[in-house]
Design a protein around this motif. Structure first.
Motif, PDB file in Angstrom:
ATOM      1  N   UNK B  18       0.854  -1.194   0.000  1.00  0.00           N
ATOM      2  CA  UNK B  18       0.000   0.000   0.000  1.00  0.00           C
ATOM      3  C   UNK B  18       0.890   1.243   0.000  1.00  0.00           C
ATOM      4  N   UNK B  20       1.020   5.617   0.044  1.00  0.00           N
ATOM      5  CA  UNK B  20       0.239   6.793   0.412  1.00  0.00           C
ATOM      6  C   UNK B  20       0.799   7.980  -0.378  1.00  0.00           C
ATOM      7  N   UNK B  21      -0.002   9.041  -0.502  1.00  0.00           N
ATOM      8  CA  UNK B  21       0.539  10.223  -1.169  1.00  0.00           C
ATOM      9  C   UNK B  21       1.351  11.007  -0.139  1.00  0.00           C
ATOM     10  N   UNK B  22       2.519  11.420  -0.543  1.00  0.00           N
ATOM     11  CA  UNK B  22       3.433  12.092   0.377  1.00  0.00           C
ATOM     12  C   UNK B  22       3.064  13.569   0.503  1.00  0.00           C
ATOM     13  N   UNK B  23       3.450  14.200   1.612  1.00  0.00           N
ATOM     14  CA  UNK B  23       3.210  15.643   1.754  1.00  0.00           C
ATOM     15  C   UNK B  23       3.891  16.419   0.621  1.00  0.00           C
ATOM     16  N   UNK B  89       9.689   6.295  -0.445  1.00  0.00           N
ATOM     17  CA  UNK B  89       9.280   6.904   0.828  1.00  0.00           C
ATOM     18  C   UNK B  89       7.772   6.836   1.036  1.00  0.00           C
ATOM     19  N   UNK B  90       7.057   6.229   0.111  1.00  0.00           N
ATOM     20  CA  UNK B  90       5.593   6.280   0.148  1.00  0.00           C
ATOM     21  C   UNK B  90       4.936   4.942   0.485  1.00  0.00           C
ATOM     22  N   UNK B  91       5.707   3.961   0.936  1.00  0.00           N
ATOM     23  CA  UNK B  91       5.122   2.649   1.238  1.00  0.00           C
ATOM     24  C   UNK B  91       4.622   2.607   2.685  1.00  0.00           C
ATOM     25  N   UNK B  92       3.344   2.321   2.869  1.00  0.00           N
ATOM     26  CA  UNK B  92       2.793   2.170   4.222  1.00  0.00           C
ATOM     27  C   UNK B  92       2.746   0.694   4.612  1.00  0.00           C
ATOM     28  N   UNK B  93       2.408  -0.166   3.651  1.00  0.00           N
ATOM     29  CA  UNK B  93       2.455  -1.617   3.871  1.00  0.00           C
ATOM     30  C   UNK B  93       3.419  -2.212   2.858  1.00  0.00           C
ATOM     31  N   UNK B 113      10.830   3.871   3.924  1.00  0.00           N
ATOM     32  CA  UNK B 113      10.034   4.483   4.990  1.00  0.00           C
ATOM     33  C   UNK B 113       9.958   5.975   4.709  1.00  0.00           C
ATOM     34  N   UNK B 114       8.993   6.676   5.327  1.00  0.00           N
ATOM     35  CA  UNK B 114       8.813   8.095   4.969  1.00  0.00           C
ATOM     36  C   UNK B 114      10.101   8.903   5.100  1.00  0.00           C
TER      37      UNK B 114
END
Lengths: 170, 170
Positions: B18, B20-23, B89-93, B113-114
């Motif tokens: 999974x 996520x969109x990064x800041x 840097x965008x992987x949550x899972x 990781x972020x």
């Protein structure tokens, strides 16, 4: 993200301390991924040693990262990295008030360092949504979170490690 | 310092992972303070677990920071932080190849990781000028160094820490 390195904080430099000139620019960027909530709002109130305190603190992870917490609840202990944004970054030799002797920044756990990243090992008590209850922190309320990792005793635990200057201090 | 968050690496996303969109922007900046020299130039050659290897590696600190090393030679072990710049840097899972099951990023020690900061505990063998000889690293040759800290067994060592998902894996 600041466009250029921030100015030093207002902290003075003590006799015996050595500063260096910092590079002109940063080479990588940090996302803040949450905030740490603690009972301490002034630096002088923070416990000197995190294990001196059994205060329950909470790590509030940005909801963006909630999926990244899957499995964290199975960990008894975590490595937490956070950003000490109130610290000078240009001190090479520091004279900590409670030791009174100059030491190199890399021989100290002081928050003042070129990259003011603090590392703490915390005991995880509960995970509820994006909020982790932990003990073992000693930072100011509102400190920015930058990473959480599982603590593996197999690689992170060294029972007989020695910090010679600390053991031998008067 | 990149003006804006870098693009993701070319690494693909595996089934079950999974993102996520990064800041939109970074909130703090990192100085690289040196380089780590290891025998490994390809990711697939790096030891899977740093304690599986007794390879001598060297930490080359930028001469700007030489004074910050005073006292480090009295430490048997150090905490080393370094920057894994080749990681997403965008992987949550993530579904690590060697486990084959999805886990949250914060339950893994993966470099993805972020904030791709790795933490290793190393044994210090020798300090010569700006160069530290150590064992216990598993990173690529040339990896950027971002911090060195003394390892205090009193706060950093938890012999009975458990990572439940890892202990219980098949």
């Amino acid at each position: 993200m600041p466009e250029s390195p921030s100015k030093d904080s207002d902290d003075g430099v003590r006799p015996g301390e050595i500063t260096v000139s910092l590079p002109d620019r940063f080479e990588a960027g940090i996302y803040f991924i949450g905030r740490i909530r603690t009972p301490w709002t002034r630096r002088e109130d923070c416990p000197h040693n995190a294990r001196d305190s059994d205060a329950l603190c909470s790590i509030e992870v940005d909801p963006r990262w909630v999926a990244a917490l899957a499995g964290v609840e199975t960990c008894s202990h975590l490595v937490v990295l956070y950003w000490m944004d109130q610290s000078r970054r240009d001190l090479a030799v520091q004279v900590p008030r409670h030791y009174g002797e100059g030491r190199g920044t890399f021989a100290l756990r002081s928050p003042a360092r070129p990259n003011p990243i603090a590392m703490s090992v915390v005991a995880l008590k509960e995970v509820r949504g994006c909020s982790l209850s932990v003990t073992g922190l000693d930072c100011l309320d509102g400190t920015a979170l930058i990473d959480i990792k599982p603590y593996f005793a197999s690689v992170d635990c060294v029972p007989d490690a020695v910090v010679g200057w600390h053991r031998d201090r008067k």
